[in-house]
Motif scaffolding. Structure first.
Motif, PDB file in Angstrom:
ATOM      1  N   SER A  14      55.191  75.783  27.206  1.00 25.24           N
ATOM      2  CA  SER A  14      53.971  76.340  27.916  1.00 25.24           C
ATOM      3  C   SER A  14      52.761  75.348  28.126  1.00 25.24           C
ATOM      4  CB  SER A  14      53.274  77.575  26.983  1.00 25.24           C
ATOM      5  OG  SER A  14      53.160  77.087  25.703  1.00 25.24           O
ATOM      6  N   SER A  15      52.917  74.018  27.924  1.00 25.82           N
ATOM      7  CA  SER A  15      51.844  72.926  27.897  1.00 25.82           C
ATOM      8  C   SER A  15      52.298  71.443  27.781  1.00 25.82           C
ATOM      9  CB  SER A  15      50.897  73.200  26.715  1.00 25.82           C
ATOM     10  OG  SER A  15      50.014  72.287  26.647  1.00 25.82           O
ATOM     11  N   MET A  17      54.068  68.262  27.948  1.00 28.66           N
ATOM     12  CA  MET A  17      55.112  67.486  28.176  1.00 28.66           C
ATOM     13  C   MET A  17      56.316  68.714  28.590  1.00 28.66           C
ATOM     14  SD  MET A  17      55.117  64.496  25.542  1.00 28.66           S
ATOM     15  CE  MET A  17      53.550  63.801  25.113  1.00 28.66           C
ATOM     16  N   ARG A  37      54.988  79.915  21.257  1.00 27.71           N
ATOM     17  CA  ARG A  37      54.468  81.060  20.505  1.00 27.71           C
ATOM     18  C   ARG A  37      53.618  82.141  21.296  1.00 27.71           C
ATOM     19  NH1 ARG A  37      52.029  77.092  15.944  1.00 27.71           N
ATOM     20  NH2 ARG A  37      51.309  76.076  17.867  1.00 27.71           N
ATOM     21  N   THR A  38      52.799  81.630  22.335  1.00 27.84           N
ATOM     22  CA  THR A  38      51.988  82.529  22.852  1.00 27.84           C
ATOM     23  C   THR A  38      52.242  82.997  24.110  1.00 27.84           C
ATOM     24  OG1 THR A  38      50.497  80.914  21.924  1.00 27.84           O
ATOM     25  CG2 THR A  38      49.422  82.708  22.917  1.00 27.84           C
ATOM     26  N   LYS A  41      50.166  82.340  27.345  1.00 33.52           N
ATOM     27  CA  LYS A  41      50.219  81.137  27.792  1.00 33.52           C
ATOM     28  C   LYS A  41      51.322  80.656  28.602  1.00 33.52           C
ATOM     29  CE  LYS A  41      49.655  77.076  25.033  1.00 33.52           C
ATOM     30  NZ  LYS A  41      49.436  76.528  23.516  1.00 33.52           N
ATOM     31  N   ASP A  62      58.341  81.393  17.468  1.00 34.58           N
ATOM     32  CA  ASP A  62      57.824  80.465  16.585  1.00 34.58           C
ATOM     33  C   ASP A  62      59.087  79.856  16.047  1.00 34.58           C
ATOM     34  OD1 ASP A  62      57.042  78.560  14.574  1.00 34.58           O
ATOM     35  OD2 ASP A  62      55.677  80.219  13.959  1.00 34.58           O
ATOM     36  N   MET A  63      59.483  78.534  16.585  1.00 36.35           N
ATOM     37  CA  MET A  63      60.468  77.971  16.138  1.00 36.35           C
ATOM     38  C   MET A  63      60.661  77.453  14.715  1.00 36.35           C
ATOM     39  SD  MET A  63      60.363  74.220  17.425  1.00 36.35           S
ATOM     40  CE  MET A  63      58.938  72.903  16.963  1.00 36.35           C
ATOM     41  N   THR A  85      59.874  69.923  22.694  1.00 37.15           N
ATOM     42  CA  THR A  85      58.713  69.213  22.731  1.00 37.15           C
ATOM     43  C   THR A  85      57.738  69.720  21.721  1.00 37.15           C
ATOM     44  OG1 THR A  85      57.644  70.350  24.391  1.00 37.15           O
ATOM     45  CG2 THR A  85      59.216  68.617  25.158  1.00 37.15           C
ATOM     46  N   LYS A 109      57.636  69.669  12.836  1.00 37.38           N
ATOM     47  CA  LYS A 109      57.935  68.473  13.660  1.00 37.38           C
ATOM     48  C   LYS A 109      59.500  68.068  13.448  1.00 37.38           C
ATOM     49  CE  LYS A 109      57.461  64.940  16.885  1.00 37.38           C
ATOM     50  NZ  LYS A 109      56.305  64.716  17.608  1.00 37.38           N
ATOM     51  N   VAL A 179      49.973  60.329  25.844  1.00 37.61           N
ATOM     52  CA  VAL A 179      50.105  61.036  27.063  1.00 37.61           C
ATOM     53  C   VAL A 179      48.754  61.843  27.353  1.00 37.61           C
ATOM     54  CG1 VAL A 179      51.439  62.458  28.278  1.00 37.61           C
ATOM     55  CG2 VAL A 179      52.587  60.630  26.858  1.00 37.61           C
ATOM     56  N   THR A 181      47.420  65.088  27.483  1.00 37.30           N
ATOM     57  CA  THR A 181      47.903  66.595  27.329  1.00 37.30           C
ATOM     58  C   THR A 181      46.967  67.126  26.633  1.00 37.30           C
ATOM     59  OG1 THR A 181      49.098  66.521  25.375  1.00 37.30           O
ATOM     60  CG2 THR A 181      50.079  66.100  27.468  1.00 37.30           C
ATOM     61  N   TRP A 184      45.463  66.765  22.887  1.00 36.37           N
ATOM     62  CA  TRP A 184      44.344  65.547  22.336  1.00 36.37           C
ATOM     63  C   TRP A 184      42.990  66.584  22.124  1.00 36.37           C
ATOM     64  CZ3 TRP A 184      44.541  60.736  20.712  1.00 36.37           C
ATOM     65  CH2 TRP A 184      45.817  60.017  20.769  1.00 36.37           C
TER      66      TRP A 184
HETATM   67  N1  LIG Z   1      50.322  63.920  23.837  1.00 40.69           N
HETATM   68  C1  LIG Z   1      50.465  62.638  23.315  1.00 40.69           C
HETATM   69  O1  LIG Z   1      49.454  61.718  23.447  1.00 40.69           O
HETATM   70  C2  LIG Z   1      51.714  62.520  22.455  1.00 40.69           C
HETATM   71  C3  LIG Z   1      52.213  61.187  21.754  1.00 40.69           C
HETATM   72  C4  LIG Z   1      53.049  61.025  20.985  1.00 40.69           C
HETATM   73  C5  LIG Z   1      53.897  62.123  20.655  1.00 40.69           C
HETATM   74  N2  LIG Z   1      53.505  63.338  21.007  1.00 40.69           N
HETATM   75  C6  LIG Z   1      54.440  64.480  20.629  1.00 40.69           C
HETATM   76  O2  LIG Z   1      54.751  65.063  22.206  1.00 40.69           O
HETATM   77  C7  LIG Z   1      55.065  66.452  21.878  1.00 40.69           C
HETATM   78  C8  LIG Z   1      54.596  67.338  22.986  1.00 40.69           C
HETATM   79  O3  LIG Z   1      53.022  66.990  22.801  1.00 40.69           O
HETATM   80  P1  LIG Z   1      52.338  67.606  23.976  1.00 40.69           P
HETATM   81  O4  LIG Z   1      51.183  66.776  24.081  1.00 40.69           O
HETATM   82  O5  LIG Z   1      52.951  68.030  25.319  1.00 40.69           O
HETATM   83  O6  LIG Z   1      51.732  69.079  23.273  1.00 40.69           O
HETATM   84  P2  LIG Z   1      50.774  70.414  23.736  1.00 40.69           P
HETATM   85  O7  LIG Z   1      50.465  70.210  25.132  1.00 40.69           O
HETATM   86  O8  LIG Z   1      49.953  70.707  22.678  1.00 40.69           O
HETATM   87  O9  LIG Z   1      52.058  71.540  23.788  1.00 40.69           O
HETATM   88  C9  LIG Z   1      52.679  71.969  22.636  1.00 40.69           C
HETATM   89  C10 LIG Z   1      53.494  73.237  22.938  1.00 40.69           C
HETATM   90  O10 LIG Z   1      54.257  73.521  21.945  1.00 40.69           O
HETATM   91  C11 LIG Z   1      54.226  74.815  21.781  1.00 40.69           C
HETATM   92  N3  LIG Z   1      54.421  75.158  20.360  1.00 40.69           N
HETATM   93  C12 LIG Z   1      53.720  74.482  19.199  1.00 40.69           C
HETATM   94  N4  LIG Z   1      54.353  74.899  17.869  1.00 40.69           N
HETATM   95  C13 LIG Z   1      55.333  75.698  18.249  1.00 40.69           C
HETATM   96  C14 LIG Z   1      56.131  76.547  17.380  1.00 40.69           C
HETATM   97  N5  LIG Z   1      56.249  76.351  16.282  1.00 40.69           N
HETATM   98  N6  LIG Z   1      57.141  77.277  18.112  1.00 40.69           N
HETATM   99  C15 LIG Z   1      57.296  77.336  19.515  1.00 40.69           C
HETATM  100  N7  LIG Z   1      56.222  76.811  20.155  1.00 40.69           N
HETATM  101  C16 LIG Z   1      55.350  75.938  19.723  1.00 40.69           C
HETATM  102  C17 LIG Z   1      52.685  75.060  22.071  1.00 40.69           C
HETATM  103  O11 LIG Z   1      52.492  76.526  22.576  1.00 40.69           O
HETATM  104  P3  LIG Z   1      51.946  77.486  21.684  1.00 40.69           P
HETATM  105  O12 LIG Z   1      50.758  76.865  20.759  1.00 40.69           O
HETATM  106  O13 LIG Z   1      51.504  78.893  22.475  1.00 40.69           O
HETATM  107  O14 LIG Z   1      52.914  77.872  20.688  1.00 40.69           O
HETATM  108  C18 LIG Z   1      52.908  74.192  23.517  1.00 40.69           C
HETATM  109  O15 LIG Z   1      53.627  75.045  24.397  1.00 40.69           O
HETATM  110  C19 LIG Z   1      54.807  66.750  20.471  1.00 40.69           C
HETATM  111  O16 LIG Z   1      55.856  66.836  19.576  1.00 40.69           O
HETATM  112  C20 LIG Z   1      53.688  65.719  20.129  1.00 40.69           C
HETATM  113  O17 LIG Z   1      53.636  65.347  18.665  1.00 40.69           O
HETATM  114  C21 LIG Z   1      52.422  63.577  21.917  1.00 40.69           C
END
Ligand SMILES: NC(=O)c1ccc[n+]([C@@H]2O[C@H](COP(=O)([O-])OP(=O)(O)OC[C@H]3O[C@@H](n4cnc5c(N)ncnc54)[C@H](OP(=O)(O)O)[C@@H]3O)[C@@H](O)[C@H]2O)c1
Length: 243
Positions: A14-15, A17, A37-38, A41, A62-63, A85, A109, A179, A181, A184
Motif C-alpha cells: 500500500s506504500s 517500494m 494492515r490498513t 490505504k 498484519d504479518m 517490503t 523486520k 529511497v 518514500t 521517512w
Molecule cells: N525508504 C528508504 O529509504 C529505505 C531504505 C532502506 C531500507 N528500507 C526498507 O524498505 C522497505 C520498504 O520501505 P518503504 O520506504 O517502501 O516503506 P513504507 O512506504 O512505509 O511502506 C511500508 C508498507 O508496509 C506496510 N506494513 C507495515 N507493517 C506491516 C505489517 N506488520 N503487516 C503488513 N503490512 C505492513 C505498510 O502499510 P500499513 O502501515 O497500512 O500496514 C506499507 O504498505 C522497509 O523494509 C524498509 O525498512 C527503506
C-alpha cells in the motif's frame, strides 16, 4: 507479459517500494495479492494501478501475527512469488531502547518475514521465489538505527540459510539505499531537516541522487524472474555503501 498467470503476494503493497513493485509486476501480467494492515490505504493504493479492477486482490492483515499470516495464506492456494517490503521500525538512541521496542523491530523486520514464508510453504510453487527487502542500515547505520542495521544484516544472512534449506525455492534480499518514500516522514518528521539530510546524501553518493521506489521494483522484478539468483543480496543503493 512474462508473469502472466503467476500469482505474487506483495506484503507492504500500500506504500513506497511495495506499491511500485505491485504496479510493475501487475503490468508484467501477474495476479497481485496486495497486503498491508490498513484497508483504506490498500484500496487507495490499488486505484493508482492501471486496470486495477483486474488481477488484484486486497488483503488487510498484519504479518507479525499468526492470524494475519493465515489470512494472507488463505488468499491463494498457489503462490508463485512472495515479496515482503513491509516493516514498521523504531529509531531511537541505544540508551532509550526498551525491550518492548526492540522486540517490535525484530518481529517486524526479521521474524515476521521468516514465519510468513513458513506459513506459505504448503502453497508455494516448487519453483517459487521469496524476496525480502533489507537495507543500507546493515552497512551504513545512522545514529538511532543500530537495531535496524542488525535486523537488515540478519535478513541478508537469513536468506542464505533459507535458500539452502528450501531449495529449489529461491530466497533473496534486495537491499535499498535511501529511497524517497513515506517511511521517512516517520524516521525524520521535520521536513526541512529531512531535505537537508537528503541533499547532503545526494552530494555524497556516486549516483548523485536518492532512490525512487521504481528503482527497487525493477530490481525485485529481476530477482524473481531470474531463475539463477538464489541466496543473494542485491544492493540497489546508488553506491551508498561505498562512501
Ligand atoms: N525508504 C528508504 O529509504 C529505505 C531504505 C532502506 C531500507 N528500507 C526498507 O524498505 C522497505 C520498504 O520501505 P518503504 O520506504 O517502501 O516503506 P513504507 O512506504 O512505509 O511502506 C511500508 C508498507 O508496509 C506496510 N506494513 C507495515 N507493517 C506491516 C505489517 N506488520 N503487516 C503488513 N503490512 C505492513 C505498510 O502499510 P500499513 O502501515 O497500512 O500496514 C506499507 O504498505 C522497509 O523494509 C524498509 O525498512 C527503506
Amino acid at each position: 507479459m512474462e508473469l502472466q498467470n503467476k500469482t505474487i503476494i506483495v506484503v507492504g503493497a500500500s506504500s513506497g517500494m511495495g506499491l511500485a513493485t505491485a504496479a510493475r509486476l501487475h503490468a508484467a501480467g501477474a495476479h497481485i495479492v496486495m497486503v498491508g494492515r490498513t484497508e483504506d490505504k490498500l484500496a487507495e493504493a490499488a486505484k493508482t494501478i492501471e486496470s486495477s479492477t483486474e488481477r488484484i486482490s486486497l488483503v488487510a492483515a498484519d504479518m507479525t501475527t499468526d492470524e494475519g499470516r493465515q489470512r494472507i495464506k488463505a488468499a491463494s492456494d498457489h503462490v508463485d512469488h512472495l515479496v515482503v517490503t513491509a516493516a514498521d521500525l523504531s529509531y531511537m538512541p541505544i540508551k532509550d531502547f526498551t525491550v518492548e521496542a526492540a522486540e517490535k523491530v525484530v518481529q517486524s523486520k526479521l521474524l515476521a518475514p521468516l514465519f510468513l514464508a513458513q506459513a506459505l510453504l504448503p502453497v508455494l510453487a516448487e519453483n517459487a521465489s521469496v524476496t525480502f527487502v533489507s537495507g543500507i542500515a546493515a552497512e551504513r547505520p545512522i545514529a538511532g538505527g543500530a537495531l535496524t542495521g542488525a535486523v537488515n544484516g540478519g535478513l541478508n544472512a537469513l536468506v542464505r540459510g533459507m535458500a539452502i534449506e528450501l531449495a529449489p525455492i529461491r530466497v533473496n534480499t534486495v537491499s535499498p539505499g535511501w529511497v524517497e518514500t513515506p517511511i521517512w516522514e516517520q524516521v525524520m518528521p521535520d521536513k526541512a531537516k529531512r531535505e537537508e539530510l537528503f541533499n547532503a546524501m545526494r552530494a555524497k553518493i556516486p549516483s548523485r541522487r536518492l532512490g525512487k521506489p521504481q528503482d527497487i521494483a525493477q530490481a525485485i522484478h529481476l530477482v524473481i524472474t531470474n531463475g539463477f539468483i538464489s541466496g543473494s543480496t542485491m544492493y540497489v543503493d546508488g553506491g551508498q555503501r561505498l562512501v
